[in-house]
Design a protein around this motif. Structure first.
Motif, PDB file in Angstrom:
ATOM      1  N   ALA A  29     -77.797  27.278  82.137  1.00 58.11           N
ATOM      2  CA  ALA A  29     -77.809  27.459  80.950  1.00 58.11           C
ATOM      3  C   ALA A  29     -78.458  29.033  80.701  1.00 58.11           C
ATOM      4  O   ALA A  29     -79.590  29.242  81.188  1.00 58.11           O
ATOM      5  CB  ALA A  29     -78.326  26.323  80.196  1.00 58.11           C
ATOM      6  N   LYS A  30     -77.896  29.589  79.641  1.00 52.94           N
ATOM      7  CA  LYS A  30     -78.320  30.628  79.026  1.00 52.94           C
ATOM      8  C   LYS A  30     -78.319  30.784  77.619  1.00 52.94           C
ATOM      9  O   LYS A  30     -77.209  30.736  77.142  1.00 52.94           O
ATOM     10  CB  LYS A  30     -77.781  31.844  79.614  1.00 52.94           C
ATOM     11  N   THR A  31     -79.482  30.893  76.864  1.00 50.55           N
ATOM     12  CA  THR A  31     -79.355  30.957  75.325  1.00 50.55           C
ATOM     13  C   THR A  31     -79.914  32.245  74.812  1.00 50.55           C
ATOM     14  O   THR A  31     -80.893  32.890  75.368  1.00 50.55           O
ATOM     15  CB  THR A  31     -80.517  29.901  74.928  1.00 50.55           C
ATOM     16  N   ASP A  81     -72.138  39.121  80.036  1.00 47.97           N
ATOM     17  CA  ASP A  81     -72.461  37.796  80.339  1.00 47.97           C
ATOM     18  C   ASP A  81     -71.111  37.155  80.833  1.00 47.97           C
ATOM     19  O   ASP A  81     -71.145  35.904  81.283  1.00 47.97           O
ATOM     20  CB  ASP A  81     -73.266  36.905  79.454  1.00 47.97           C
ATOM     21  N   LEU A  82     -70.043  37.672  80.253  1.00 49.72           N
ATOM     22  CA  LEU A  82     -68.631  36.926  80.545  1.00 49.72           C
ATOM     23  C   LEU A  82     -67.792  37.084  81.607  1.00 49.72           C
ATOM     24  O   LEU A  82     -66.638  36.879  81.978  1.00 49.72           O
ATOM     25  CB  LEU A  82     -67.682  37.194  79.151  1.00 49.72           C
ATOM     26  N   ALA A  83     -68.487  37.908  82.739  1.00 48.84           N
ATOM     27  CA  ALA A  83     -67.813  38.682  83.754  1.00 48.84           C
ATOM     28  C   ALA A  83     -67.235  37.441  84.671  1.00 48.84           C
ATOM     29  O   ALA A  83     -66.047  37.639  85.125  1.00 48.84           O
ATOM     30  CB  ALA A  83     -68.771  39.423  84.592  1.00 48.84           C
ATOM     31  N   GLY A  84     -67.991  36.401  84.958  1.00 49.57           N
ATOM     32  CA  GLY A  84     -67.481  35.299  85.617  1.00 49.57           C
ATOM     33  C   GLY A  84     -66.169  34.990  85.225  1.00 49.57           C
ATOM     34  O   GLY A  84     -65.450  33.813  85.936  1.00 49.57           O
ATOM     35  N   LEU A  85     -65.980  34.934  83.943  1.00 52.27           N
ATOM     36  CA  LEU A  85     -64.612  33.985  83.295  1.00 52.27           C
ATOM     37  C   LEU A  85     -63.423  34.643  84.071  1.00 52.27           C
ATOM     38  O   LEU A  85     -62.598  33.774  83.951  1.00 52.27           O
ATOM     39  CB  LEU A  85     -64.504  34.121  81.523  1.00 52.27           C
ATOM     40  N   VAL A  86     -63.531  35.687  84.527  1.00 54.33           N
ATOM     41  CA  VAL A  86     -62.171  36.290  85.007  1.00 54.33           C
ATOM     42  C   VAL A  86     -61.925  35.182  86.328  1.00 54.33           C
ATOM     43  O   VAL A  86     -60.476  35.195  86.568  1.00 54.33           O
ATOM     44  CB  VAL A  86     -62.341  37.540  85.484  1.00 54.33           C
ATOM     45  N   HIS A  87     -62.709  34.567  86.831  1.00 52.95           N
ATOM     46  CA  HIS A  87     -62.393  33.663  87.922  1.00 52.95           C
ATOM     47  C   HIS A  87     -61.824  32.114  87.649  1.00 52.95           C
ATOM     48  O   HIS A  87     -61.736  31.439  88.270  1.00 52.95           O
ATOM     49  CB  HIS A  87     -63.307  33.977  88.934  1.00 52.95           C
ATOM     50  N   ILE A 155     -73.161  27.889  68.984  1.00 50.27           N
ATOM     51  CA  ILE A 155     -71.694  28.003  69.738  1.00 50.27           C
ATOM     52  C   ILE A 155     -72.068  28.002  70.973  1.00 50.27           C
ATOM     53  O   ILE A 155     -72.887  28.807  71.626  1.00 50.27           O
ATOM     54  CB  ILE A 155     -70.976  28.821  68.997  1.00 50.27           C
ATOM     55  N   SER A 156     -71.309  27.355  71.880  1.00 55.59           N
ATOM     56  CA  SER A 156     -71.613  27.248  73.295  1.00 55.59           C
ATOM     57  C   SER A 156     -70.361  27.513  73.977  1.00 55.59           C
ATOM     58  O   SER A 156     -69.234  27.031  73.639  1.00 55.59           O
ATOM     59  CB  SER A 156     -72.259  25.990  73.995  1.00 55.59           C
ATOM     60  N   LEU A 157     -70.436  28.327  75.133  1.00 56.69           N
ATOM     61  CA  LEU A 157     -69.120  28.472  76.023  1.00 56.69           C
ATOM     62  C   LEU A 157     -69.449  28.022  77.283  1.00 56.69           C
ATOM     63  O   LEU A 157     -70.560  28.582  77.911  1.00 56.69           O
ATOM     64  CB  LEU A 157     -68.829  30.262  75.975  1.00 56.69           C
ATOM     65  N   SER A 158     -68.791  27.272  77.950  1.00 55.02           N
ATOM     66  CA  SER A 158     -69.235  26.726  79.352  1.00 55.02           C
ATOM     67  C   SER A 158     -67.954  27.060  80.482  1.00 55.02           C
ATOM     68  O   SER A 158     -66.708  26.668  79.816  1.00 55.02           O
ATOM     69  CB  SER A 158     -69.329  25.210  79.285  1.00 55.02           C
ATOM     70  N   TRP A 159     -67.943  27.581  81.366  1.00 57.22           N
ATOM     71  CA  TRP A 159     -67.374  27.669  82.371  1.00 57.22           C
ATOM     72  C   TRP A 159     -67.853  27.573  83.737  1.00 57.22           C
ATOM     73  O   TRP A 159     -68.947  28.073  84.046  1.00 57.22           O
ATOM     74  CB  TRP A 159     -66.402  28.753  82.348  1.00 57.22           C
ATOM     75  N   ILE A 165     -75.153  29.954  75.419  1.00 58.45           N
ATOM     76  CA  ILE A 165     -75.538  29.150  73.992  1.00 58.45           C
ATOM     77  C   ILE A 165     -75.909  30.214  73.251  1.00 58.45           C
ATOM     78  O   ILE A 165     -76.924  30.991  73.423  1.00 58.45           O
ATOM     79  CB  ILE A 165     -76.793  28.237  74.158  1.00 58.45           C
ATOM     80  N   LEU A 166     -75.008  30.343  72.237  1.00 54.25           N
ATOM     81  CA  LEU A 166     -75.465  31.282  71.134  1.00 54.25           C
ATOM     82  C   LEU A 166     -76.091  30.696  70.028  1.00 54.25           C
ATOM     83  O   LEU A 166     -75.514  29.732  69.246  1.00 54.25           O
ATOM     84  CB  LEU A 166     -74.116  32.065  70.478  1.00 54.25           C
ATOM     85  N   ASN A 167     -77.375  31.065  69.825  1.00 51.08           N
ATOM     86  CA  ASN A 167     -78.194  30.466  68.456  1.00 51.08           C
ATOM     87  C   ASN A 167     -77.691  31.211  67.325  1.00 51.08           C
ATOM     88  O   ASN A 167     -78.253  32.021  66.998  1.00 51.08           O
ATOM     89  CB  ASN A 167     -79.764  30.599  68.724  1.00 51.08           C
TER      90      ASN A 167
END
Length: 295
Positions: A29-31, A81-87, A155-159, A165-167
């Motif tokens: 988790a990263k907030t 922080d979205l770099a891992g979503l490509v996989h 709003i949270s984005l999980s993968w 987590i965006l506060n």
């Protein structure tokens, strides 16, 4: 292989989902706290709420954009922080305690930052869907209430093993400003918000699949050859006789050729016109998103 999906903005099918059986401790988790105030951008192409999160040297930017009144919106996020979503094959979006949904149809891209680029994603979403899994942002306008908006503060984005987590803070005031903005859009299109909010029938193509196949047929060879996905957001004004008087693509992610050809198809499509509260045909609008997946 080429697949096409079309979803009217007010009828966007979403797959309800949670995080499955993965134990909470398996997630990293990263907030991120807000780094800027909310900014509301109002243009002819729609209304967009935008806010940055995290440290200035590695900020993540969230955008919530509506092309017309209703509950649905296009969600886009960009940052390192979205770099891992490509996989990843899917991402799960969460809105406070309201609900989560898993989206396997999100699209990846890049956003220019300074002299470089950062990864970005965009997808169609809403704060909550009805029980049947369909978001009908015009006919079901009461699905998301101001009280529900005010109750969402993150709003949270999980993968994979990531949970970002965006506060955001309460979305009550930002979404109220968004509604005022989209009502102003209607007036800019020459439509009365009071009439549009009281419609008993909304414009619809007389043959939806015929329109879909015709748009599919104009997919540019140059985009297909490079494996480039397509996403067209378009808006058409439909008169009381069911004719398209205006069509325009908005927030384009494609070659201009594709946008022009897609609207050419829409202009020659016949529609069932909107009906006001008295059953009289009136001018209205039809907004939709067409997505292509290559794979």
């Amino acid at each position: 292989m080429r697949r096409i999906g079309i979803a009217a903005i007010w009828t966007i099918a979403l797959i309800a989902g949670a995080l499955g059986s993965r134990p909470a401790e398996a997630l990293t988790a990263k907030t991120l706290p807000p780094a800027t105030p909310w900014n509301l951008e109002a243009t002819d192409a729609g209304c967009a709420l935008r806010r940055a999160f995290g440290p200035p040297d590695r900020s993540l930017v969230l955008e919530i954009r509506r092309f017309q009144p209703g509950d649905g919106f296009e969600l886009s996020v960009d940052g390192d922080d979205l770099a891992g979503l490509v996989h990843s094959h899917s991402v799960t979006i969460g809105y406070g305690t309201l609900w989560k949904h898993e989206d396997s149809g999100f699209q990846l891209g890049t956003t220019t930052r300074g002299t470089g680029t950062v990864p970005s994603i965009f997808l169609s979403s809403a704060l909550k869907a009805p029980d049947d899994g369909l978001i009908d942002v015009r006919r079901r306008a009461a699905i998301v209430t101001p009280e529900m908006e005010a109750g969402v503060d993150r709003i949270s984005l999980s993968w994979s093993r990531n949970n970002l987590i965006l506060n955001t803070g309460s979305l009550g005031k930002p979404f109220a400003a968004m509604r005022s903005c989209t009502d102003a859009l209607l007036r800019a299109w020459g439509l009365d918000p009071e009439v549009q909010n009281g419609l008993t029938r909304y414009p619809a193509p007389t043959n939806l699949m015929q329109m879909v196949r015709a748009i599919q047929a104009v997919y540019p060879a140059s985009m297909a050859a490079t494996g480039k996905q397509g996403r067209v957001n378009f808006r058409a004004i439909i008169d009381g006789q069911g004719s398209v008087t205006r069509c325009e693509t908005i927030k384009s992610y494609n070659d201009p050729e594709f946008d022009a050809l897609a609207c050419k198809v829409v202009r020659r499509t016949r529609f069932n016109p909107a009906l006001d509260r008295n059953g009289k045909p009136v001018d209205s609008y039809y907004a939709a998103t067409v997505k292509y997946y290559l794979g």
